[in-house]
Design a protein around this motif. Structure first.
Motif, short mmCIF file in Angstrom:
data_model
loop_
_atom_site.label_atom_id
_atom_site.label_comp_id
_atom_site.label_asym_id
_atom_site.label_seq_id
_atom_site.Cartn_x
_atom_site.Cartn_y
_atom_site.Cartn_z
N UNK A 1 0.94 -0.82 -0.03
CA UNK A 1 -0.08 0.00 -0.03
C UNK A 1 0.84 1.29 0.20
N UNK A 2 0.46 2.19 -0.65
CA UNK A 2 1.28 3.67 -0.90
C UNK A 2 0.34 4.57 -0.62
N UNK A 3 0.74 5.74 -0.29
CA UNK A 3 -0.18 7.13 -0.22
C UNK A 3 -0.15 7.37 -1.71
N UNK A 4 -1.21 8.11 -1.95
CA UNK A 4 -1.29 8.89 -3.08
C UNK A 4 -1.77 10.45 -3.25
N UNK A 5 -1.68 10.82 -1.89
CA UNK A 5 -2.03 12.41 -1.86
C UNK A 5 -1.27 12.89 -1.02
N UNK A 6 -0.15 12.47 -0.51
CA UNK A 6 0.96 13.24 0.26
C UNK A 6 2.39 13.28 -0.26
N UNK B 1 6.48 9.46 0.23
CA UNK B 1 6.69 8.35 -0.62
C UNK B 1 7.07 6.90 0.30
N UNK B 2 7.11 5.98 -0.53
CA UNK B 2 7.40 4.66 0.23
C UNK B 2 6.09 3.92 0.66
N UNK B 3 6.17 2.76 0.90
CA UNK B 3 5.24 1.84 1.44
C UNK B 3 4.83 2.08 2.64
N UNK B 4 3.38 2.00 2.97
CA UNK B 4 2.88 2.09 4.35
C UNK B 4 2.67 0.62 4.79
N UNK B 5 2.55 -0.20 3.93
CA UNK B 5 2.03 -1.65 4.32
C UNK B 5 2.29 -2.61 3.08
N UNK B 6 2.63 -3.71 3.46
CA UNK B 6 3.16 -4.75 2.67
C UNK B 6 2.86 -6.13 3.08
N UNK B 7 2.74 -6.96 2.33
CA UNK B 7 2.74 -8.39 2.59
C UNK B 7 2.47 -9.48 1.55
N UNK B 8 2.08 -10.48 1.88
CA UNK B 8 1.84 -11.64 0.84
C UNK B 8 1.80 -12.98 1.35
N UNK C 1 3.16 -0.77 8.33
CA UNK C 1 4.37 0.26 8.97
C UNK C 1 3.66 1.55 9.58
N UNK C 2 3.43 1.51 10.96
CA UNK C 2 2.88 2.75 11.42
C UNK C 2 3.38 3.97 11.34
#
Lengths: 468, 468
Positions: B310-315, B318-325, B349-350
Motif C-alpha cells: 500500500x502506498x499513499x497517493x495524496x501526500x 513516499x514509500x510503502x505504508x504496508x506490505x505483505x503476501x 508500518x505505523x
C-alpha cells in the motif's frame, strides 16, 4: 592417517548436524506468549493502566536501547547485567536495564521540570533466569513517577496509594508494602558508628535480612565487612524493628532508647518526613497496608529518600513484586546545567504477578478472541454469500468470522462456534439470501430466530447487551 | 617537547570535555515519544487493533531478540541491516528484523498448524535513517497473518480486506493497494527468456519501477544485469501494465498478445488464483481499492504467491505504508519434520501513518490525560481534606487529580484545570467539609452547583455523559 580420517569424520558429522533442521529455540531467559497468556496479561495491564490514568498520568515512550554511557554508573554492581549491542560501526549501545534511568535521561533531554507519567515496557537483564519463579531476562516493568518541586510528601504519598490500589485491584492475594528511608538508614549507621565509606556495603548486608536471620547478617558484617561486634549490635537494635507506621514512628521519636537517633540530623529529617507522610497515608486510606521496616535497604544507588518494596505474603513466590522510592539527584546527573529535578516513583514487576494470575485463570476459561458472531452457511458454493454478509457486519463494527473452507459442513461450523466461545451464529442458505433474512442462533441456548438482514447488526448488539 | 606538551594539552582538553555533562543524546534513528505523540499513537493502535479483533484474531508475543541463526538466510541482502547483540558469553543473539520470521519460528516451535493472529511490536533495522520521512531504526509493525491449509484465496482475500479497512478507518487520505503475484512474475521472466539464475536480480530491477522510468530500469537490466535488449523489451511489455484488477486480468487472459503467458504453468496458476481472488474481493467490497500492478516485486525472499503493497497517493510522503503476501515455505524452514504451514499476512508500518496523523492533529488539541475532575480547595491546610476526597473518588473509579502544593491558590487550581482540559472541578473549604457537600463546577461553562458529597461520583459520571 587414521587420526586425520577420524577428525574428518567428526567434522563431517558436525556439519551434517548443523545443516539439519532442529526444533527452533528462543533465547535463554525469554519466552513466547500464547494467545491465552496474552489475554491474561492484557487483563493485568488494563487494571494497572486504569489506575495510572485515574491519577492523571500521561504516558511516554523511549527507545529499547540507549547509548551505553547513559546507563553507566547508575546501577552499581548490577551494571554487569546490562546487555550490550555488538559494535557494528557507529554508536555503542545497550538495552535498557530499567525505565527509571531512561526517564531521567528523557527529562534532562527535553528540559522537563514537572511531569507525572507512566511507562509500561520491557527491560533487559543478563541475570541468571529462574523462569519458573517469574524471573526472566526480558520482562515488563510498569512504572509510575512524579517529577517536580512539590509540597513535601505529597507526591510520595500518592505513589504509595497507587501501589496499594493496583495490588488490591489485581486481586492476587495478600501483600505487604515495606517502607523505609535512605536518610534514616544513613542516620542509623552514623549513630551506630559505621564509617561513611562502609555505608553502602553494610546496607547490602542489611538488605539480606528478608532472607537471613540477624545472627547470619551480623556475622557477615563483623567477619567480612570488618566492623566491630559492638557496632553491629547497635545496628541490630534498629534494623530488626518492624511495625505499623504510627506505632514504630512513635517508638522511635519518644522512647529514651532511641534518643541519639533523633539527635542525628539525617535521621531527624527522615523521621520528620515520615510524620507528614503517615498523616497523608491515613487521609488516603492507605496507611493500613504499609509496614515500617528498618531492614529495607534496596540495592539501587540512586535513591535519596523514602524507599519501599511490595512482597507477597500468601504465596510460595518470594521476592519483590514492586519497588520504588525517591531519587532527587538522578535527573541532575544528565542535566548540562546540573539542575536537579526531584522525583519519586514506583516500578511494578508484572512477571511475578502474571505468574500468579496464570495459576488463577484456567487456560480453557480464557477467551482469546472477541468474535461476536460466526457467519455460517448451509448448502454449497456459499463462500461469496458468507463474505458479503461478513463485510456488511464488519462495516457496522460487528466482530465476525467465517470458516476458511469453500463448503464447510454445518457440524464443523457449529463446533467452531462452541469451541471458540462465540456467542452467536448466523446461518444463510439460498432461501435466506433470496428473502433477505438470516437464521440467528444464540450458541449456548440454541435458541434460533429468523431476522431481517437489514437489522442484523443492531439485533446482535441488542442481544449481546442482554447476554452480559 | 613542544609536541608532547601540545598533545598532552589536547588529551587533557578531550578528557575534560568527556567528563563534562553534555545534553544527553539518544541512539541514531530512534526517538522518544512525548505525551501528545503517545496519545495520537494510541489512537492509531486502537483503530488497527479494533480491525484485527473484528476479524477474530488472537494475539501473541515473542522476544525482542532471537537466536541469530533464526534470522539467518531469511532476508536476502537486507541481512546486513540486522542488529546483533554483543557476545557477552552464552548465545549469539540478534534483534528481530520483522515480525514474520519470529511468527514462523513460533508456529514451528509449538507445532501450530492453524492460527489467525495479530502482533503489534517493535522491530529493528540498521538502515540509513530518514526520520523526517518516517524511516527509523526502531519502529513498530502491526502484523496480521493467517496460517493454515485453507480454501484457495479465502484467507488472502480477507487479509486484503483488512488492509483496506484499516487504511480507510485511519482517515489518512487517499491510498492505493498494488497487487501482484510471485508466480506471475516468474512466469513473465520465463516467457521473456530470462535464465532462472537471474530471476532474483531482475526482480530487484523491476522493483525500482515505482521510482524510475522504464528506460532507466531497462538500461540497468541490459548493462548491469547482462540480459539482452530483446529480453528486456519482452519484460517491459508486461511490467509496465497496471490497471483495475478485472480489466487487467481480462486483458492478460483473453488478448492474443499475452497468449504465451497463459501457456506458462507458473503464470497460469497465478492468473487462475487471481480470478478467484478478484471474485472474493468483489464480494468483500474491496476490489475497487486495489490496482493490479505487474511492476510490484517486493524485496523479501520468502513470498511464494500473492504480494501487495500500500502506498499513499495524496501526500509527499513516499514509500510503502504496508506490505505483505503469501509465504507458504517459511514455517517449514523451521520445522524439524519439514512440515509446511502455508501462510498469508500483512504488515502495517505505523511510523509513516503516525507522521501523517501528527500533522493532522494539532499538539494543543490532544488531551494527554483522561482526568475527569480536579479536586481543589479554598482556604489553608486543606491538603488532607483534598486527599480524603480524592481517595473517595478514586475508590469509585473517578479519574481525579489535585495539585501537589500544601496550600495552592484558587487561581492556580483553575488555570491547571483549564490548561489540562479537565472537564470538572470540585472545590472544598471548611464549610463544605462540615456540611458534607462540595462545589461542583463545569470548567468550560463555569456553571457551579452545591452537591452532596455522598453522591458526587455518580453526579460526575452523569454529567460526563451529557458532556460527550
Amino acid at each position: 592417517a587414521y587420526d586425520a580420517g577420524y577428525s574428518n569424520w567428526v567434522e563431517n558429522q558436525l556439519l551434517a548436524a548443523s545443516n539439519q533442521i532442529r526444533k527452533p529455540k528462543i533465547a535463554k531467559g525469554t519466552r513466547d506468549f500464547m494467545p491465552y497468556q496474552m489475554a491474561i496479561r492484557q487483563k493485568a495491564f488494563n487494571i494497572i493502566t486504569d489506575v495510572f490514568k485515574r491519577h492523571g498520568a500521561v504516558t511516554i515512550d523511549t527507545p529499547v536501547f540507549e547509548l551505553k554511557e547513559t546507563l553507566t554508573g547508575k546501577y552499581g554492581e548490577d551494571s554487569k547485567l546490562i546487555y550490550d549491542l555488538a559494535d557494528q560501526g557507529g554508536e555503542i549501545l545497550s538495552l535498557r536495564y530499567d525505565l527509571t534511568v531512561p526517564f531521567a535521561r528523557f527529562c534532562a533531554t527535553y528540559g522537563i521540570g514537572t511531569i507525572k507519567r507512566y511507562h509500561i515496557s520491557r527491560v533487559y537483564r543478563r541475570d541468571n533466569p529462574a523462569t519458573n519463579r517469574g524471573r526472566f531476562r526480558e520482562f515488563y516493568q510498569c512504572d509510575f513517577d512524579i517529577a517536580g518541586h512539590y509540597g513535601l510528601m505529597l507526591p510520595d504519598s500518592e505513589v504509595l496509594k497507587i501501589l496499594t490500589e493496583i495490588l488490591d485491584e489485581l486481586e492476587i492475594g495478600r501483600y505487604e508494602v515495606k517502607l523505609n528511608h535512605r536518610k534514616l538508614l544513613d542516620g542509623i549507621l552514623e549513630v551506630a558508628g559505621v564509617p561513611a565509606t562502609k555505608f553502602r556495603t553494610i546496607c547490602s548486608s542489611i538488605d539480606k535480612l528478608d532472607k537471613e536471620p540477624w545472627s547470619v547478617v551480623k556475622t557477615e558484617m563483623v567477619e567480612e565487612k570488618g566492623i566491630s561486634a559492638d557496632v553491629a549490635d547497635r545496628i541490630g537494635k534498629y534494623v530488626c524493628l518492624k511495625d505499623t507506621p504510627m506505632k514504630l514512628l512513635t517508638l522511635l521519636t519518644t522512647s529514651e532508647e532511641y534518643k541519639s537517633l533523633n539527635e542525628n540530623s539525617s535521621a531527624k529529617t527522615a523521621l520528620d518526613e515520615f510524620k507528614v507522610l503517615f498523616q497523608y497515608l491515613s487521609a488516603l486510606g492507605a496507611v493500613d497496608k504499609i509496614m515500617f521496616d528498618l531492614s529495607l535497604a534496596r540495592g539501587l544507588d540512586y535513591y535519596t529518600g523514602v524507599i519501599y518494596e511490595a512482597v507477597f505474603t500468601e504465596s510460595n513466590l518470594t521476592g519483590s513484586i514492586a519497588g520504588g522510592g525517591r531519587y532527587d539527584n538522578l535527573v541532575g546527573m544528565f542535566n548540562p546545567s546540573g539542575r536537579q529535578v526531584p522525583a519519586v516513583g514506583v516500578s511494578i514487576g508484572i512477571e511475578r504477578i502474571f505468574t500468579i494470575m496464570e495459576d488463577k485463570f484456567k487456560q480453557t476459561d480464557v477467551r482469546t478472541t472477541e468474535t461476536q458472531v460466526l457467519v455460517a452457511s448451509a448448502g454449497s458454493n456459499m463462500a461469496e454469500e458468507r463474505m458479503r454478509l461478513c463485510a456488511e457486519l464488519w462495516g457496522k463494527k460487528v466482530k465476525a468470522e467465517m470458516l476458511y473452507s469453500v463448503n464447510p459442513k454445518m457440524q464443523e461450523q457449529i463446533e467452531y462456534a462452541i469451541e471458540q466461545k462465540i456467542p452467536f451464529m448466523v446461518t444463510i442458505g439460498e432461501n435466506e439470501v433470496r428473502d433477505g433474512v438470516v437464521q440467528l442462533k444464540e450458541v449456548a441456548s440454541k435458541k434460533q430466530d429468523t431476522i431481517a438482514r437489514s437489522v442484523l447488526a443492531e439485533e446482535i448488539f441488542k442481544r449481546l447487551q442482554t447476554l452480559e
